[in-house]
Scaffold this active site. Sequence first.
Site, PDB file in Angstrom:
ATOM      1  N   GLU A  26     -81.932   5.847 -83.491  1.00 16.33           N
ATOM      2  CA  GLU A  26     -80.639   6.472 -83.835  1.00 16.33           C
ATOM      3  C   GLU A  26     -79.641   6.378 -82.672  1.00 16.33           C
ATOM      4  O   GLU A  26     -80.026   6.088 -81.534  1.00 16.33           O
ATOM      5  CB  GLU A  26     -80.832   7.930 -84.240  1.00 16.33           C
ATOM      6  CG  GLU A  26     -81.392   8.812 -83.132  1.00 16.33           C
ATOM      7  CD  GLU A  26     -81.046  10.295 -83.301  1.00 16.33           C
ATOM      8  OE1 GLU A  26     -79.852  10.609 -83.433  1.00 16.33           O
ATOM      9  OE2 GLU A  26     -81.976  11.115 -83.275  1.00 16.33           O
ATOM     10  N   LYS A  88     -69.908  12.063 -84.838  1.00 18.98           N
ATOM     11  CA  LYS A  88     -71.321  12.217 -85.203  1.00 18.98           C
ATOM     12  C   LYS A  88     -71.389  12.059 -86.714  1.00 18.98           C
ATOM     13  O   LYS A  88     -70.749  12.802 -87.449  1.00 18.98           O
ATOM     14  CB  LYS A  88     -71.782  13.602 -84.758  1.00 18.98           C
ATOM     15  CG  LYS A  88     -73.189  13.979 -85.154  1.00 18.98           C
ATOM     16  CD  LYS A  88     -73.478  15.409 -84.711  1.00 18.98           C
ATOM     17  CE  LYS A  88     -74.534  16.034 -85.588  1.00 18.98           C
ATOM     18  NZ  LYS A  88     -74.443  17.498 -85.588  1.00 18.98           N
ATOM     19  N   VAL A 108     -80.282  11.478 -87.551  1.00 19.96           N
ATOM     20  CA  VAL A 108     -81.538  11.100 -88.209  1.00 19.96           C
ATOM     21  C   VAL A 108     -81.262  10.747 -89.673  1.00 19.96           C
ATOM     22  O   VAL A 108     -81.742   9.722 -90.173  1.00 19.96           O
ATOM     23  CB  VAL A 108     -82.579  12.243 -88.092  1.00 19.96           C
ATOM     24  CG1 VAL A 108     -83.773  11.992 -89.013  1.00 19.96           C
ATOM     25  CG2 VAL A 108     -83.041  12.388 -86.641  1.00 19.96           C
ATOM     26  N   ASP A 140     -76.747  27.056 -92.657  1.00 17.58           N
ATOM     27  CA  ASP A 140     -76.746  25.850 -91.828  1.00 17.58           C
ATOM     28  C   ASP A 140     -78.130  25.200 -91.821  1.00 17.58           C
ATOM     29  O   ASP A 140     -79.027  25.612 -91.086  1.00 17.58           O
ATOM     30  CB  ASP A 140     -76.288  26.193 -90.406  1.00 17.58           C
ATOM     31  CG  ASP A 140     -76.057  24.944 -89.563  1.00 17.58           C
ATOM     32  OD1 ASP A 140     -76.408  23.835 -90.026  1.00 17.58           O
ATOM     33  OD2 ASP A 140     -75.522  25.071 -88.446  1.00 17.58           O
ATOM     34  N   ALA A 143     -78.696  18.097 -92.729  1.00 15.13           N
ATOM     35  CA  ALA A 143     -78.842  17.077 -93.783  1.00 15.13           C
ATOM     36  C   ALA A 143     -80.044  16.169 -93.510  1.00 15.13           C
ATOM     37  O   ALA A 143     -80.486  15.440 -94.406  1.00 15.13           O
ATOM     38  CB  ALA A 143     -77.562  16.253 -93.896  1.00 15.13           C
ATOM     39  N   ASP A 144     -80.583  16.227 -92.285  1.00 17.77           N
ATOM     40  CA  ASP A 144     -81.794  15.439 -91.975  1.00 17.77           C
ATOM     41  C   ASP A 144     -82.934  15.801 -92.933  1.00 17.77           C
ATOM     42  O   ASP A 144     -83.729  14.940 -93.315  1.00 17.77           O
ATOM     43  CB  ASP A 144     -82.287  15.718 -90.549  1.00 17.77           C
ATOM     44  CG  ASP A 144     -81.360  15.190 -89.465  1.00 17.77           C
ATOM     45  OD1 ASP A 144     -80.379  14.498 -89.786  1.00 17.77           O
ATOM     46  OD2 ASP A 144     -81.631  15.497 -88.281  1.00 17.77           O
ATOM     47  N   LYS A 161     -86.685  21.379 -81.888  1.00 18.87           N
ATOM     48  CA  LYS A 161     -86.414  22.379 -80.844  1.00 18.87           C
ATOM     49  C   LYS A 161     -86.345  23.766 -81.455  1.00 18.87           C
ATOM     50  O   LYS A 161     -85.877  23.923 -82.589  1.00 18.87           O
ATOM     51  CB  LYS A 161     -85.066  22.084 -80.193  1.00 18.87           C
ATOM     52  CG  LYS A 161     -85.073  20.825 -79.376  1.00 18.87           C
ATOM     53  CD  LYS A 161     -83.875  20.808 -78.446  1.00 18.87           C
ATOM     54  CE  LYS A 161     -83.923  19.571 -77.582  1.00 18.87           C
ATOM     55  NZ  LYS A 161     -82.961  18.550 -77.961  1.00 18.87           N
TER      56      LYS A 161
HETATM   57  N1  PSU Z   1     -81.987  17.669 -82.190  1.00 19.46           N
HETATM   58  C1  PSU Z   1     -82.352  17.256 -80.972  1.00 19.46           C
HETATM   59  N2  PSU Z   1     -81.718  16.181 -80.433  1.00 19.46           N
HETATM   60  C2  PSU Z   1     -80.734  15.499 -81.106  1.00 19.46           C
HETATM   61  C3  PSU Z   1     -80.373  15.950 -82.407  1.00 19.46           C
HETATM   62  C4  PSU Z   1     -81.021  17.024 -82.908  1.00 19.46           C
HETATM   63  O1  PSU Z   1     -83.224  17.842 -80.361  1.00 19.46           O
HETATM   64  O2  PSU Z   1     -80.171  14.539 -80.580  1.00 19.46           O
HETATM   65  C5  PSU Z   1     -79.331  15.193 -83.184  1.00 19.46           C
HETATM   66  C6  PSU Z   1     -80.016  14.162 -84.095  1.00 19.46           C
HETATM   67  O3  PSU Z   1     -79.163  13.043 -84.237  1.00 19.46           O
HETATM   68  C7  PSU Z   1     -80.105  14.913 -85.409  1.00 19.46           C
HETATM   69  C8  PSU Z   1     -78.799  15.675 -85.396  1.00 19.46           C
HETATM   70  O4  PSU Z   1     -80.218  14.086 -86.540  1.00 19.46           O
HETATM   71  O5  PSU Z   1     -78.640  16.086 -84.037  1.00 19.46           O
HETATM   72  C9  PSU Z   1     -78.822  16.854 -86.326  1.00 19.46           C
HETATM   73  O6  PSU Z   1     -77.553  17.429 -86.393  1.00 19.46           O
HETATM   74  P1  PSU Z   1     -77.237  18.547 -87.494  1.00 19.46           P
HETATM   75  O7  PSU Z   1     -78.103  19.728 -87.093  1.00 19.46           O
HETATM   76  O8  PSU Z   1     -75.779  18.840 -87.348  1.00 19.46           O
HETATM   77  O9  PSU Z   1     -77.623  17.977 -88.819  1.00 19.46           O
HETATM   78 MN    MN Z   2     -75.617  21.849 -89.548  1.00 20.67          MN
END
Ligand code: PSU
Ligand code: MN
Length: 308
Positions: A26, A88, A108, A140, A143-144, A161
């Site tokens: 990614e 992003k 992701v 929240d 979308a992953d 995490k």
């Molecule tokens: N969590 C991590 N490192 C990252 C991300 C998430 O520990 O780099 C990044 C990844 O690209 C993941 C995205 O797909 O953040 C998720 O963002 P959101 O929670 O806004 O969907």
């Molecule tokens: Mn989000």
Amino acid sequence: MMNKYLDIAPEVQEALAAGKPVVALESTIISHGMPYPQNVETALQVEGIIRENGAVPATIAVLGGRLKAGLSKEEIDYLGKAGTSVAKASRRDLPVLVAEGRDGATTVATTMIIAHLAGISVFATGGVGGVHRGAETTMDISADLEELARTPVMVVCAGAKSILDLGLTLEYLETHGVPVIGYETEELPAFYTRKSGFRVDYRIDSPEALAKTFYVKQDMGLGGGMLVANPIPEEYSMDADVINKAIDEAVSEAKTLGIHGKDTTPFLLAKIKDLTGGDSLASNIQLVFHNARLAAKTAAELAALAKK
Ligand code: PSU
Ligand code: MN
């Protein structure tokens, strides 16, 4: 067809046509996940590790409105330098970026989408998004998770995490039929640490068995992804109290500042980096290397199965 929007790098295309193993990577981890120049150095080293382990790397991004599977060194350097000024890009962002001819760093979710369009089944990263703490009121949820439910790509990560609610993240994945596999562990790793206190669905101990499980899932017609959680090597893992204190502080500051939407995850990641200094960055880099090795070996096993 979305394919008319897709550019596959020649080396990746040749490998796929020959049935050779390819591993997707990614780009949000490059632009939003690490500072320059460590982000570019890491991205290039990860590609090297995948090659050493017998597969071809395909770093994924959106550039000038084109969906890219396989980036040049210059393109990786560009994304690393541009950092958070690049959008992003998750699933909902793709049509706008493509229609307007813009750049996007893939999460992701979007890396899975583009990998699948290109015909790539294995993807290595650091951490995945999930259900955020407090999601019962904010809703929240990354979308992953939805992408793991629907798109047939195996994602090798170091768990998630604890900026997230790991228990709710596992519940969501269970509801959506996504197998969560611990690699050589029964416990979900928490990215910086090998343990989280949450059990995974299954433990698998070899790349061959990972490949077989994913292969069977697709062969049965079940579709959808699979999440492989590969714990950070002991020697690079962080002290749980130190990292959890930083995470709690970051989560509480995000709440105070009213950070929301797509900014939440990058805000928390940047804050944790500030609070823990270079230690967390060094761990982050090592766990990505570790996942790249496992993904490359698994992609090789999957390529062998597909030839049978
Ligand atoms: N969590 C991590 N490192 C990252 C991300 C998430 O520990 O780099 C990044 C990844 O690209 C993941 C995205 O797909 O953040 C998720 O963002 P959101 O929670 O806004 O969907
Ligand atoms: Mn989000």
